[in-house]
Design an enzyme around this catalytic site. Structure first.
Site, mmCIF file in Angstrom:
data_model
loop_
_atom_site.group_PDB
_atom_site.id
_atom_site.type_symbol
_atom_site.label_atom_id
_atom_site.label_comp_id
_atom_site.label_asym_id
_atom_site.label_seq_id
_atom_site.Cartn_x
_atom_site.Cartn_y
_atom_site.Cartn_z
ATOM 1 N N GLY A 15 -16.933 53.045 -38.194
ATOM 2 C CA GLY A 15 -16.015 53.652 -37.221
ATOM 3 C C GLY A 15 -16.208 55.150 -37.132
ATOM 4 C CB ALA B 9 -18.725 59.563 -35.264
ATOM 5 C CB ALA B 10 -23.641 60.778 -38.454
ATOM 6 N N GLY B 11 -23.065 62.822 -36.120
ATOM 7 C CA GLY B 11 -23.260 64.136 -35.490
ATOM 8 C C GLY B 11 -21.928 64.824 -35.225
ATOM 9 C CG ASP B 12 -19.169 63.031 -32.672
ATOM 10 O OD1 ASP B 12 -19.906 63.767 -31.978
ATOM 11 O OD2 ASP B 12 -18.849 61.881 -32.340
ATOM 12 C CB ALA C 128 -11.047 62.603 -30.327
ATOM 13 N N GLY D 35 -14.551 59.095 -29.455
ATOM 14 C CA GLY D 35 -14.729 60.160 -28.458
ATOM 15 C C GLY D 35 -15.298 61.369 -29.188
ATOM 16 C CG ASP E 234 -15.248 54.647 -30.484
ATOM 17 O OD1 ASP E 234 -15.179 55.074 -29.307
ATOM 18 O OD2 ASP E 234 -15.682 55.327 -31.432
ATOM 19 C CB THR F 191 -28.593 67.316 -36.472
ATOM 20 O OG1 THR F 191 -28.488 66.789 -35.148
ATOM 21 C CG2 THR F 191 -27.509 68.360 -36.665
ATOM 22 C CG LEU F 192 -34.393 67.510 -37.890
ATOM 23 C CD1 LEU F 192 -35.363 68.306 -38.731
ATOM 24 C CD2 LEU F 192 -35.078 67.082 -36.590
HETATM 25 O O1 RIB Z 1 -20.443 60.148 -31.048
HETATM 26 C C1 RIB Z 1 -19.781 58.925 -31.171
HETATM 27 C C2 RIB Z 1 -18.798 58.742 -30.063
HETATM 28 O O2 RIB Z 1 -19.483 58.631 -28.836
HETATM 29 C C3 RIB Z 1 -17.971 57.498 -30.170
HETATM 30 O O3 RIB Z 1 -16.788 57.676 -30.888
HETATM 31 C C4 RIB Z 1 -17.755 57.098 -28.717
HETATM 32 O O4 RIB Z 1 -16.432 57.131 -28.322
HETATM 33 C C5 RIB Z 1 -18.626 58.027 -27.900
HETATM 34 O O5 RIB Z 1 -17.897 59.043 -27.340
#
Ligand code: RIB
Length: 314
Positions: free
Chosen positions: A289, A251-254, A44, A41, A15, A222-223
């Site tokens: 990040g 990336a909160a969802g990730d 990842a 990503g 990113d 998710t809300l």
């Molecule tokens: O969900 C956030 C991610 O979306 C970021 O890290 C970016 O790389 C995209 O894949």
């Protein structure tokens, strides 16, 4: 660390972040930004969040044979993730995302998928024995959809729980949806999948109904800071989120999905795992990040204890 296995299949990006006062509109230049890079990503990020959340994680991905790919691999290894099955592709760059983060924490992202598009169904078929022996398979939609389908099919046939985070938003066919155990869309993704505009608990319930009707066992919408709406054939329930000062919601969802997988892998109940994931996601928005914002197990547990009046089963 739990002995249970989580396999994450998905993207790996680097990113490139610019923090700006506000996100530029088309044709506009906004000066005064601050630049940084971070590992990212969706795949990842979820693998890292699952590992830091206490899971035993294997990550399946495709990265370029370049410096960005090297750096990504080093990061995964530092996080204790099994990187044995990450494919390296010559002549294609590793995935890159350009991200604007506004002062209010909102973001805007463009992705050059690069080597992520080279993870194909045959790669996954070759790993069928690994996939069929895992406890949880976690995927998103930044790798080719045929690859996601192949993995979902193999896992489903083997009775492995499949969590699909349908991000970034795209429509999906019923053939794939019926292989999914837990689907975790946000409001926008839920609307695209169901044609129901999700704005509150009532509309989330209606959207969940549509997805349950496709044969998915559990729907988790998710809300954002409000938390997650959880539905199965028997339950409809809102699991509230936590109030924090957001610096960056990227990336909160990730992080939510990775922590959810970690919680389920160690046999937390689904409600407890959602609570754990809500806490991990809340902590993540307090840090800039994607992967740097995934907190470690001890930090998440401490945060949960501090907010124990909101704790499910407390
Ligand atoms: O969900 C956030 C991610 O979306 C970021 O890290 C970016 O790389 C995209 O894949």
């Amino acid at each position: 660390m739990s002995d249970s296995k989580i396999v994450v299949i998905g993207s790996s990006n680097t990113d490139m972040i610019i923090q700006v006062e506000r996100i530029p509109v088309p044709g506009e230049t906004v000066l005064g930004g601050k630049f940084s890079t971070a590992a990212g990503g969706k795949g990842a990020n979820q693998a890292v969040a699952a590992s830091r959340g206490g899971g035993n994680v294997t990550f399946i991905a495709s990265i370029g044979n370049d410096v960005l790919g090297d750096q990504a691999l080093e990061g995964f290894a530092r996080d204790g993730i099994n990187i044995e099955y990450i494919k390296r592709v010559k002549g294609v760059s590793s995935g890159v995302a350009l991200i604007f983060v506004a002062k209010n924490g909102e973001n805007s992202i463009a992705v050059a998928s690069g080597a992520n598009t080279e993870l194909n169904p045959d790669d996954i078929y070759d790993l069928r024995s690994l996939i069929s022996q895992t406890k949880i398979l976690l995927m998103q939609l930044e790798t080719p959809i045929e690859t996601v389908k192949q993995a979902a099919l193999l896992a489903h046939e083997a009775g492995v729980k499949v969590i699909l985070n349908p991000a970034p938003a795209q429509t999906l066919d019923d053939e794939l949806l019926q292989l999914i155990s837990i689907i975790t869309p946000n409001e926008i993704e839920a609307e695209l999948l169901t044609n129901v505009k999700v704005e509150d608990e009532v509309s989330a319930g209606k959207a969940a109904e549509v997805l349950l009707g496709k044969g998915i066992e559990y729907v988790l919408i998710t809300l954002g800071a409000r938390g997650a709406f959880f539905a199965s054939s028997e339950i409809r329930k809102m699991i509230p989120g936590f109030k924090v000062d957001a610096i960056d919601t990227t990336a909160a969802g990730d992080v939510f999905n990775g922590a959810l997988a970690a919680g389920l892998a160690e046999d937390k109940s689904l409600e407890e795992a959602i609570q754990f994931a809500n806490a991990a996601a809340a902590l993540s928005v307090t840090k800039l990040g994607a992967q740097p914002s995934a907190h470690y197990r001890e930090e998440i547990d401490t945060f949960l204890k501090k907010h124990c009046n909101q704790y499910v089963n407390a």
